[in-house]
Each structure stands twice: as structure tokens, then as C-alpha cells.
Design an enzyme around this catalytic site. Structure first.
Site, short mmCIF file in Angstrom:
data_model
loop_
_atom_site.label_atom_id
_atom_site.label_comp_id
_atom_site.label_asym_id
_atom_site.label_seq_id
_atom_site.Cartn_x
_atom_site.Cartn_y
_atom_site.Cartn_z
NE ARG A 86 -3.80 2.37 0.78
CZ ARG A 86 -4.61 2.98 -0.08
NH1 ARG A 86 -4.54 2.68 -1.37
NH2 ARG A 86 -5.49 3.86 0.33
CB CYS A 115 -20.59 1.75 8.04
SG CYS A 115 -19.10 2.75 7.96
#
Length: 425
Positions: free
Chosen positions: A40, A261
Site C-alpha cells: 500500500r 459500517c
């Protein structure tokens, strides 16, 4: 003690939440982004964001931002912002291991006067009950005497190019009035939509966790209505469109509820509720309904196949879409896998096609190898599971071209006209 002019920021976690935040702070403050994933860091250093949240030009504009996978590079920072995931385990219990790891890392770097701000979703009290003791233990410093804490919950909506980190009003809080004022002033430097300063960290934590709990319960209601209307032989979307003509009717639609979420946050709240002896009936009922929708979709499709005398065992099934939402590569907690696994229990042969996903990530996370291209006239049933724009552009005719002449087409997302599909929620 709190000097905004000399703020040096360390962002811990460079995912969907951390990177956009780091970019905005990196336009104004010396900022270092830390992520334990070396790959990343390498992609960001060459100006590429595989999550597609931040464009290359935006990365270039963050003149004061640099990236690292070495925690010691953050030693000179005096504000640490933690943006790591807060998932649940296989038993739907909060998994604090990323948060504990990040707090341990930051605690070893803390100096007198430093501020640690958490953005990860937790239940009310978690920051001060779980994270702060780790910071004290690792640093040897005293909370609210030597260092301070804040909580400003993330409100990132992956894939949403209209609602960005700067244009979404930000809730802020701090462990003392002075810390709260500093945290609020810090975020006001980058949040053009403004801030809302909560009276305490616990209030800010509670505000965040109920945002998605409320959505989860509302979607669960509509999902249950979809189950009811199917038995009554009524089209759910027709009902919702008719009811939506009233000004205060909420425009929720049935579907699979996944993501980082809505499908996760309610379990943090129910965990805390049960700790203090309260049984959260409505929240848990909503979770049960939403978690069962993948199985329900398969049952509907199997019924349609049986009506056409298509044997489910060894049938060729195509699932269009794997991500948890449309036009986004995010695979976290996608409930499309429930459809894939349920068909697997029927011993059907399932192909998944999704132009947005990284095949290696799909294989690593779920053991699924998405097909690179669609086969013509190959499938007995097709399930449109995610509303990617590519599928909308294909239309019903283009999608049906992948199926056999008698194939079942089921639309989970209301992406196609009702008359062009064989079933939908």
C-alpha cells in the site's frame, strides 16, 4: 500546550478513511501516513490509490504528506490520528485487535503534550476504557496530564464523489475542554462543511455508532416488508414509490446490507448494551433480518428455477457484482458472499463477475475467483447483486445474453425495469 501552528500529524491507517484525511491535512500540515501494508505504501509513493478514493492529482496536491510502513518515522509527530478498521469476529463480537495494535504503536511514540485522536467506530466509552489505558501503559505518561485524547468519527462514504471528507460536517470531541477546542480547531482547518463539537468523547462515540444503526434498522424494516409483499403478490418497489409520494416517507429500499459500517457498527452498540444488562431487541431483530437476505434471495431464485424445471444441482449460476456497494472496489463485509455460499450448498456451479474488484483480494478474502469475462448463453440463472454502472449500461438484454434461453434473471438492486426481469426484492 496546544499549538496549531506547530502541529505535526501522524495518520495511522491509510485505507478508505485514513488516506483522504491524510491528503487534506497534508496540504496544510507536515503529515506522515503510516500503514503496515508495505505494498500500500509503495503504490501511494508512486501516486496511485487502489481504493479509487483519491485521484492522482489530489495525491500530488498534498505537498506536506509522506508515507511510511515504519512506525518510528512518526516519532516527531505531536498529533496522532488513528483510522484503523473496527470489524467484528465470526461470532459478531467487536474485534478490537486493529485498534489495540494501533494504540500500542502510538503509545510507544507518545511525548508530553501529544494528542491522540481516534476516528474508528466504537461503542460509547471504548476510547477511554480500551485505548487510553494502552497509551498510558506503553508511554508511561498520565492521561489528561501528560497527553490528551480526542474522538472525531469518520463519515467516509466509499465510492461517493459528491460527499467527500471536506464536505461532510465533522463531529469532534476531546478529553478536556482545552483538548476539545484544539481538536475542533484542527479539523476546521480542512473541513469546509464545518464541525460540531460534542460535549464528551462518549457522546461523539454514541453519535457515530447510532448513525449506521438507524440505517440498519430502517433497511431491515423495508426488507421485512419485501418478504411480506412477495407473499401477497405485490411488487415492493411499486408500494414504496406510492408511499414515497408523502413528503416525510423515508426512501429506503430492500437489499443486502454489508460493508464496513451498516453491517458491523450495530454489533458494537449491542455488545455494550448487553454488557450493562440491556437487551437491544429492535437492533438485534434488524440485524437478523438483514443478515438473512442473501439466503432469501437464493430461495427466491431456486423457486423460480423449479417453476421452469431447471435443476439446481449442477446448475450454472452467474452472480453479477461482489463488492458491498455499487461503483466501488470495496469488498469489506460484502453480503454477496452469502448468495455464493448458499448456492454452493445446493451444489450449483457459481461464477462471479465484477469489473470493480481486485481478483487477488477476492481470492484472499473469500476464496472466490471472479471470472474475467462473461460467457454467452451459458447460465441457468443470473443474479444482479450489485448495481454497478456497467451492469446498468448492459441493460436486461445484454445481461440475458449470458444466460440460456430459459434462464432466470433476478434483480436484487432494482437496476432493471420490473417487466424485464423474472424476480426482484
Amino acid at each position: 500546550m496546544f499549538d496549531l501552528a506547530n502541529t505535526r500529524i501522524g495518520i495511522v491507517g491509510l485505507g478508505y478513511v485514513g488516506l483522504p484525511l491524510a491528503v487534506e491535512f497534508g496540504k496544510q500540515f507536515p503529515t506522515i501516513g503510516l500503514d503496515i501494508n508495505a505494498a500500500r505504501i509503495r503504490e501511494l509513493q508512486v501516486g496511485h490509490d487502489s481504493t479509487l478514493e483519491v485521484a492522482a492529482e489530489e495525491l500530488r496536491q498534498a505537498n506536506h504528506l509522506r508515507y511510511t510502513d515504519r512506525a518510528e518515522d512518526l516519532a516527531a509527530c505531536n498529533v496522532y490520528i488513528v483510522t484503523v478498521p473496527t470489524p467484528v469476529d465470526g461470532y459478531k463480537r467487536p474485534d478490537f485487535s486493529p485498534l489495540i495494535g494501533a494504540s500500542t504503536t502510538v503509545g510507544r511514540l507518545l511525548k508530553p503534550g501529544d494528542v491522540v485522536i481516534y476516528e474508528s467506530t466504537v461503542y460509547p466509552g471504548a476510547t477511554e476504557e480500551i485505548c487510553v489505558p494502552i497509551l498510558e501503559r506503553e508511554s508511561g505518561l498520565r492521561f489528561n496530564a501528560d497527553f490528551f485524547a480526542g474522538y472525531s468519527p469518520e463519515r467516509i462514504n466509499p465510492g461517493d464523489k459528491d460527499h467527500r471528507v471536506t464536505s461532510i460536517l465533522k463531529v469532534t470531541s476531546g478529553s478536556t475542554p482545552e483538548a476539545a477546542a484544539f481538536v475542533d480547531a484542527l479539523y476546521r482547518r480542512i473541513i469546509t462543511a464545518g464541525t460540531h463539537r460534542a460535549s464528551s468523547i462518549r457522546v461523539a462515540e454514541a453519535a457515530k455508532v447510532i448513525e449506521n444503526t438507524q440505517r440498519d434498522v430502517n433497511i431491515a424494516l423495508v426488507n421485512e416488508l419485501a418478504l411480506l409483499f412477495e407473499r401477497l403478490g405485490i411488487d415492493t418497489e411499486e408500494v414504496l414509490l406510492a408511499a414515497g409520494t408523502k413528503w416525510n416517507f423515508l426512501p429506503f429500499r430492500p437489499g443486502l446490507v454489508g460493508g464496513h459500517c451498516i453491517g458491523v457498527d450495530p454489533y458494537y452498540l449491542t455488545h455494550k448494551a448487553q454488557q450493562i444488562g440491556h437487551h437491544p431487541e429492535m437492533i438485534l431483530a434488524g440485524r437478523r433480518i438483514n443478515d438473512g437476505m442473501g439466503t432469501y434471495v437464493v430461495q427466491r431464485v431456486v423457486k423460480l428455477m423449479n417453476q421452469r424445471r431447471i435443476a439446481v444441482m449442477d446448475a450454472k449460476i452467474l452472480v453479477l457484482g461482489l463488492t458491498f456497494k455499487e461503483n466501488c472496489p470495496d469488498l469489506r463485509n460484502t453480503r454477496v458472499v452469502d448468495i455464493v455460499r448458499e448456492f454452493g450448498d445446493y451444489h450449483a456451479c457459481v461464477d462471479v463477475y465484477d469489473p470493480w474488484v481486485d481478483p487477488q483480494e477476492a481470492r484472499h478474502e473469500y476464496g472466490i475467483d471472479p471470472v474475467a469475462e462473461l460467457k454467452s448463453g451459458h447460465y441457468d440463472a443470473i443474479i444482479l447483486a450489485v448495481g454497478h454502472r456497467q451492469f446498468r449500461e448492459m441493460g436486461a438484454k445484454g445481461i440475458r445474453a449470458a444466460g440460456k434461453p430459459n434462464a432466470v434473471l433476478f434483480d436484487v438492486k432494482y437496476l432493471l425495469p420490473a417487466g424485464s426481469v423474472d424476480g426482484r426484492l
